[in-house]
Design a protein around this motif. Structure first.
Motif, PDB file in Angstrom:
ATOM      1  N   ALA A  94       0.879  -1.300  -0.030  1.00 39.11           N
ATOM      2  CA  ALA A  94      -0.109  -0.121   0.230  1.00 39.11           C
ATOM      3  C   ALA A  94       0.777   1.102  -0.024  1.00 39.11           C
ATOM      4  O   ALA A  94       0.531   2.391  -0.579  1.00 39.11           O
ATOM      5  N   ARG A 148      -2.386  -3.822  -7.362  1.00 38.96           N
ATOM      6  CA  ARG A 148      -3.181  -2.862  -6.801  1.00 38.96           C
ATOM      7  C   ARG A 148      -4.601  -2.674  -7.575  1.00 38.96           C
ATOM      8  O   ARG A 148      -3.972  -2.384  -8.810  1.00 38.96           O
ATOM      9  N   ILE A 196     -11.052  -8.007   0.136  1.00 35.34           N
ATOM     10  CA  ILE A 196     -12.090  -7.400  -0.741  1.00 35.34           C
ATOM     11  C   ILE A 196     -12.666  -8.149  -1.605  1.00 35.34           C
ATOM     12  O   ILE A 196     -14.125  -7.964  -2.106  1.00 35.34           O
ATOM     13  N   SER A 255     -16.253  -0.816  -4.276  1.00 36.30           N
ATOM     14  CA  SER A 255     -15.744  -0.734  -2.802  1.00 36.30           C
ATOM     15  C   SER A 255     -15.076   0.693  -2.457  1.00 36.30           C
ATOM     16  O   SER A 255     -14.819   1.403  -3.655  1.00 36.30           O
ATOM     17  N   THR A 256     -14.832   1.279  -1.284  1.00 35.30           N
ATOM     18  CA  THR A 256     -14.224   2.593  -1.140  1.00 35.30           C
ATOM     19  C   THR A 256     -12.797   2.335  -0.915  1.00 35.30           C
ATOM     20  O   THR A 256     -12.045   3.227  -0.554  1.00 35.30           O
ATOM     21  N   LYS A 257     -12.344   1.042  -1.233  1.00 37.31           N
ATOM     22  CA  LYS A 257     -10.808   0.630  -0.803  1.00 37.31           C
ATOM     23  C   LYS A 257     -10.361   0.056  -2.176  1.00 37.31           C
ATOM     24  O   LYS A 257     -10.966  -0.773  -2.572  1.00 37.31           O
ATOM     25  N   ASP A 258      -9.088  -0.097  -1.959  1.00 40.32           N
ATOM     26  CA  ASP A 258      -8.282  -0.550  -3.354  1.00 40.32           C
ATOM     27  C   ASP A 258      -8.140  -2.226  -2.604  1.00 40.32           C
ATOM     28  O   ASP A 258      -8.188  -2.436  -1.699  1.00 40.32           O
ATOM     29  N   ARG A 259      -7.951  -2.926  -3.723  1.00 44.07           N
ATOM     30  CA  ARG A 259      -7.974  -4.317  -3.429  1.00 44.07           C
ATOM     31  C   ARG A 259      -6.346  -4.631  -3.785  1.00 44.07           C
ATOM     32  O   ARG A 259      -5.777  -4.038  -4.643  1.00 44.07           O
TER      33      ARG A 259
END
Length: 320
Positions: free
Chosen positions: A65, A186, A218, A269-273
Motif C-alpha cells: 500500500a 493494486r 476485498i 468498494s471504497t478501498k483498493d484491492r
C-alpha cells in the motif's frame, strides 16, 4: 415458458496441508488425493496449514500500500520497460489479457536476483530506495523466499498426486534456471454502474505451471465453469493461499489437470484491492511432454513436446 434453472455455485476446495509437514503418511496421502481431485476440476483450490506467517503476509500488504501510494514519477523510475526481464513497475492499463478490456491494475514484479540478463525472464530486480520506502525490499524479499519454499512443497504434493516420486519436480522448481516470479497488484475501486464494463484483470489462463495467490479480503477473483458457462467467486478465506494450475501443467499432464479461465472484477468498494501472485514457471530447458502416469493404455499424448522457455516466450509475447 418455465424459468431457467438456478446455477449452483461451484465449490473451490480448501485443503489443509499441515499434515504434509508432520510427515504422517496417512495425512500426506489424504492431501495428495484431495489435491488430485481439485486439480482435475475445477483447477483451483485454497490451501491452509502452510508455514507462511500471518505477520509476514500483513507486513507485505502494508508495504505494498505504501509503494503504490508513492508519486508516479518515483514508481515510473522503476518501470518494467527499463528491465529486460519484466521486473519492476507496471501502470494501470498496460497489460491486456482479455481483448475488449485493458487491465485496471498496477503492478510490481520481482524474481530471483541474477546479476545479468542471461536468459529469458532472468536478471536483476528493480527496487525503490530506502529513502523512498524504508523496509520494502527486505519484507518483499523475505516473503518471496517463504512462498518459493511453499511452492516447492506444492510441487512435491503435486508429484504424489500424480503417482510419481515425491522429488519428481525438484529440479524443475529448484534449479538455477528455474523461473519464479512474484507480482504484486493494486486494483483501484469502481462504481456498481461500471463494474461490469471494466476488468481488474481480464479473463485468462495462467501461462506456467503453478500459481500461489495471496489476496486481501476485498474479493473480486472469479473462475469460469465450463459445463455451465458461468463465472463463480473465489471468496477470500482467512490465512489461505489460492492455488491454480497453469497451461504448462495442463499440457504436461495431458489435460488431466485443468488450467482454468479466471478474471478479477474491479472492486466495488471504497478501498483498493491488493493481491500478490507467485508464479512458478519452472526450469527453462525442461521439455514439457506427457507425464507417463497421465497416459492410459492405448492413449496418445495430446501435445507435441515443447521446451518450457519456448512455451513461455509464446505466451508472454501475446499479453503486452
Amino acid at each position: 415458458m418455465g424459468s431457467l434453472p438456478e446455477v449452483q455455485a461451484i465449490e473451490i476446495p480448501i485443503i489443509d496441508i499441515s499434515g504434509y509437514y508432520t510427515r504422517d503418511k496417512t495425512q500426506i496421502a489424504r492431501v495428495a488425493n484431495e489435491l488430485r481431485s481439485a486439480c482435475q476440476s475445477p483447477g483451483f483450490l485454497q490451501v491452509i496449514g502452510h508455514p507462511v506467517s500471518a505477520e509476514l503476509r500483513a507486513q507485505l500488504l502494508a508495504k505494498l500500500a505504501e509503494f503504490f501510494a508513492l508519486p508516479a514519477a518515483t514508481k515510473n523510475a522503476l518501470h518494467r520497460s527499463r528491465s529486460k526481464c519484466l521486473r519492476g513497475y507496471e501502470s494501470v492499463g498496460e497489460q491486456k489479457l482479455e481483448s475488449t478490456f485493458s487491465d485496471q491494475k498496477e503492478g510490481f514484479m520481482i524474481g530471483p536476483e541474477i546479476p545479468e540478463n542471461a536468459r529469458f525472464l532472468q536478471g536483476p530486480n528493480q527496487w525503490p530506495s530506502e529513502d523512498d520506502l524504508p523496509g520494502f525490499r527486505a519484507v518483499f524479499w523475505e516473503y518471496f523466499e517463504e512462498v518459493l519454499q511453499l511452492s516447492k512443497t506444492m510441487f512435491r504434493l503435486m508429484a504424489l498426486s500424480l503417482d510419481l516420486d515425491e522429488e519428481y519436480f525438484d529440479a524443475f522448481v529448484g534449479s538455477r534456471d528455474s523461473i519464479s516470479m512474484c507480482r504484486a497488484h493494486r486494483y483501484p475501486p469502481t462504481t456498481p454502474e461500471r463494474a461490469q464494463a471494466t476488468r481488474g484483470i481480464g479473463a485468462h489462463t495462467d501461462f506456467g505451471a503453478l500459481t500461489l495467490l495471496l489476496q486481501d479480503d476485498i474479493g473480486g477473483l472469479e473462475v469460469f465453469h465450463k459445463p455451465t458457462q458461468t463465472w463463480h467467486t473465489v471468496r477470500p478465506v482467512k490465512d489461505a493461499f489460492v492455488v491454480n494450475i497453469g497451461d504448462m501443467m495442463e499440457r504436461w499432464t495431458n489435460n488431466n489437470y485443468t488450467s482454468t479461465l479466471h478474471r478479477v472484477i474491479s472492486p466495488v468498494s471504497t478501498k483498493d484491492r491488493y493481491s500478490v501472485a507467485f508464479f512458478n514457471e519452472g526450469l527453462l530447458d525442461q521439455v514439457i511432454e506427457c507425464i507417463p502416469t497421465c497416459l492410459k493404455p492405448g492413449e496418445k499424448p495430446l501435445f507435441e513436446p515443447i521446451r518450457a522457455e519456448d512455451h513461455l516466450i509464446q505466451r508472454y509475447s501475446g499479453s503486452y
